[in-house]
Scaffold this motif. Structure first.
Motif: not given
Length: 235
Positions: A62-63, A164-165, A169, A174-175, A178-179, A206
């Motif tokens: 995911e990016r 990278e997260w 991810i 994307a991070a 997602r978060h 997380n």
């Protein structure tokens, strides 16, 4: 008997020369790859070796690449506050921090890092994950080259788009989606600090459900964000 010994000696010499030739060719090929990558990634979206590894093993990535202007300025400030407070002042390597690390190591002090954001970007796009003296040694000259060829704003943009997260991810957009269920441009100071606080161990940490340690670390980052020099990032 002597002829056999001489023949074996010539054979070993020929093998040695062949190995040396192929080694030199491999080194030159790697250097050419680095040079081309640095020039190309100056204008095109870079990908990390971790991303390439996932694609090669058919794992999802995911990016969504975003220009720095579309990423909350809080995130760049948080990254500088946590990772590289002299980002706008050094030329890719923070020699003061590096000297302190060497002195601590020689004096059996606590182990700590001296990787700048530029060095981490170089590691992510040109080298391999993991720890080794060889990789660290390669980071130094490559960081100097990248800092010379790329403006600081480009280094930060690349860093925030390849970090990278989480599992698969990559990048701030994307991070953030997602978060926190939002675009990276809408991140608050607290959310930005939480994302950066997760970077040392993004698989285990997380940012949306921070542990007490991560939450405390994020608060410390927030406390430093307002004092950091971000002049090199421009508008």
């Amino acid at each position: 008997m002597t002829a056999n010994v001489q023949a074996r000696s010539r054979g070993r010499l020929a093998i040695g020369r062949a190995v040396l030739r192929w080694t030199m060719r491999a080194v030159l090929a790697i250097m050419l790859f680095w040079a081309v990558s640095i020039v190309v990634y100056r204008v095109l979206p870079p990908v990390s070796t971790l991303m390439l590894g996932r694609w090669l093993t058919l794992q999802p990535v995911e990016r969504i690449y975003m220009p720095l202007s579309d990423i909350s300025p809080h995130l760049a400030r948080a990254a500088i506050a946590a990772e590289d407070s002299r980002f706008c002042m050094h030329a890719g390597i923070d020699w003061f921090a590096l000297q302190s690390v060497i002195e601590d190591a020689l004096g059996d002090g606590a182990s700590r890092g001296a990787s700048t954001i530029t060095m981490q970007t170089v590691k992510n796009i040109l080298l391999w994950p993991g720890r080794s003296y060889l990789r660290k040694g390669l980071e130094l000259p490559l960081a100097l080259v990248v800092d010379t060829v790329w403006p600081k704003r480009r280094v930060m943009e690349a860093y925030l788009n390849i970090a990278e997260w989480g599992e698969g991810i990559f990048g701030a957009e994307a991070a953030a989606r997602r978060h926190f269920g939002k675009s990276a441009r809408d991140l608050t100071r607290r959310e930005a600090a939480l994302l950066v606080a997760a970077l040392p161990n993004p698989i285990a940490r997380n940012p949306a459900r921070p542990t007490r340690y991560v939450s405390t670390y994020a608060s410390r980052i927030m406390g430093r964000m307002g004092n950091e020099n971000v002049s090199c990032l421009g508008a």
